[in-house]
Design a protein around this motif. Sequence first.
Motif, short mmCIF file in Angstrom:
data_model
loop_
_atom_site.label_atom_id
_atom_site.label_comp_id
_atom_site.label_asym_id
_atom_site.label_seq_id
_atom_site.Cartn_x
_atom_site.Cartn_y
_atom_site.Cartn_z
N THR A 1 0.86 -1.18 0.00
CA THR A 1 0.00 0.00 0.00
C THR A 1 0.89 1.23 0.00
O THR A 1 1.83 1.33 0.80
CB THR A 1 -0.91 0.02 1.25
OG1 THR A 1 -1.71 -1.16 1.26
CG2 THR A 1 -1.79 1.25 1.27
N VAL A 2 0.61 2.18 -0.88
CA VAL A 2 1.41 3.40 -0.98
C VAL A 2 0.76 4.49 -0.14
O VAL A 2 -0.44 4.73 -0.22
CB VAL A 2 1.54 3.84 -2.44
CG1 VAL A 2 2.31 5.16 -2.54
CG2 VAL A 2 2.26 2.76 -3.26
N ALA A 3 1.58 5.17 0.67
CA ALA A 3 1.14 6.29 1.50
C ALA A 3 1.77 7.57 0.99
O ALA A 3 2.90 7.59 0.51
CB ALA A 3 1.54 6.05 2.95
N ALA A 4 1.03 8.68 1.11
CA ALA A 4 1.54 9.96 0.62
C ALA A 4 2.73 10.44 1.45
O ALA A 4 3.68 11.02 0.91
CB ALA A 4 0.43 11.00 0.65
N ASP A 5 2.68 10.21 2.76
CA ASP A 5 3.74 10.69 3.63
C ASP A 5 3.76 9.85 4.90
O ASP A 5 3.01 8.86 5.03
CB ASP A 5 3.53 12.17 3.97
CG ASP A 5 2.13 12.47 4.50
OD1 ASP A 5 1.51 11.56 5.11
OD2 ASP A 5 1.65 13.60 4.32
N THR A 6 4.61 10.24 5.85
CA THR A 6 4.76 9.46 7.08
C THR A 6 3.46 9.40 7.87
O THR A 6 3.09 8.34 8.40
CB THR A 6 5.88 10.06 7.94
OG1 THR A 6 7.11 9.99 7.21
CG2 THR A 6 6.03 9.29 9.26
#
Length: 457
Positions: A367-372
Amino acid sequence: MSTTTLTGSAGAPGAGAPDATAADVERAVAAAVEAGRRWAATPAPERRDVLRRAAHGLQARREELVGLVTAETGSIRAKAEAEVADSIEELHAAAALALHPTAQVLPSAVPGRSNVVERVPVGVVGVITGWNFPMHLALRIAAPALALGNAVLVKPAPETPLSGGAGWADALTAAGLPDGLLGVLPGRAAGPALVEHADVDLIHFTGSTAVGREIARIAGGALKRVALELGGNNPAVVLADADLERTVPLTAGGTFVHQGQVCIATGRHIVVADVAEDYLARLAEHARGLRVGDPAIDPTVDLGPLISERQAERAQRLVADTVAQGAELLTGGTREGRYFPATVVAGVRPGMPLFEEETFAPVAAVTVAADTDEAVALANATEYGLSASVFTRDLERGRAVASRLRAGMVHVNDMTALNETHVPFGGVGASGVGQRFGGAANVELLTEQRWVSVRRL
């Protein structure tokens, strides 16, 4: 002397020991109660010596035990060797635990009164184990329980009756363990019988969350102590500054260890967008390089068979349903009987089966997340809370992110699938209920507090 153990001849996995009947359980509990009273009064150094001899006995049979684990679980040899080694280490650690301080003196407001708070054995401990690491799952509780003066009844998983208990219990007998103190009760019926029996004082269960809930319900009605080590859908959070060359082998190892059939395996890979493309390419390449086969025929394979056809079917269905909802299959995903290849699925989002469910198969859901901040939110978006990992070059940042993850165990720059004998182990939420085990935590789990006061008159 002998343990109360039902054993059969070695043979096909899951068929090496006869099933325990209700009468067998009743006899085993009665024997454990009686033997436990005497064992609790045995000086701690004597208990220590028995466990030391048992460790040496298992060491002498190491090759045989590796074969049992491999045959019943389908594991590759390296996993079986590690499991046997960890099991022997549990006995050594338990031997040391036998001499752990078990009392403290507290002051009193009354002149002439002394207060001693001592730890006394729980009594009869029922240990219900899973099939994935059967020998270690049993001995990590049975060994410290015996060290602290308890009797133990082990109910191994139906798939692994020998490596789960019947194949090694006699080593403890040979080491001098009193008759009846350790019972091994194979078969499906023994578990409910132990949970319901009034003379079994503590149930320690390792297995699925669904079964754990049922055990908690029954034990709660009887006011019986329980400790439940349950499932996990563990995240590895890969931050933008992670060293991918070193990170990918660790996250892949966490997913594909023992075909993913580990409660602390990495199910979800949460990757910050800045490095997602490179990460996916490296992870898929790593997965394609892993060889699948029968470890009994080719000991060099990386992945053996799943425990059953049913488990393989379920894994393939979870992958297919997730892809049908818009995810992308990068490699693997199709079984051949019980053999399932290392699989990588990209574009997994909340609500998809691979995001929501514990797979228990060699499947990496990315799963890709935009930021931390989004990565942390995604990692915490589960009912489970067993283990988690954070990967970053900045160790202080890693510790800060680790503190925000809802899990009983968090590892910075290491696999979710970690265990050390002397470190407390356990999860939160749907991953566990009750006292942790491991090291000094075993004293809390496997003894009761008793206040004894003495007053001069």
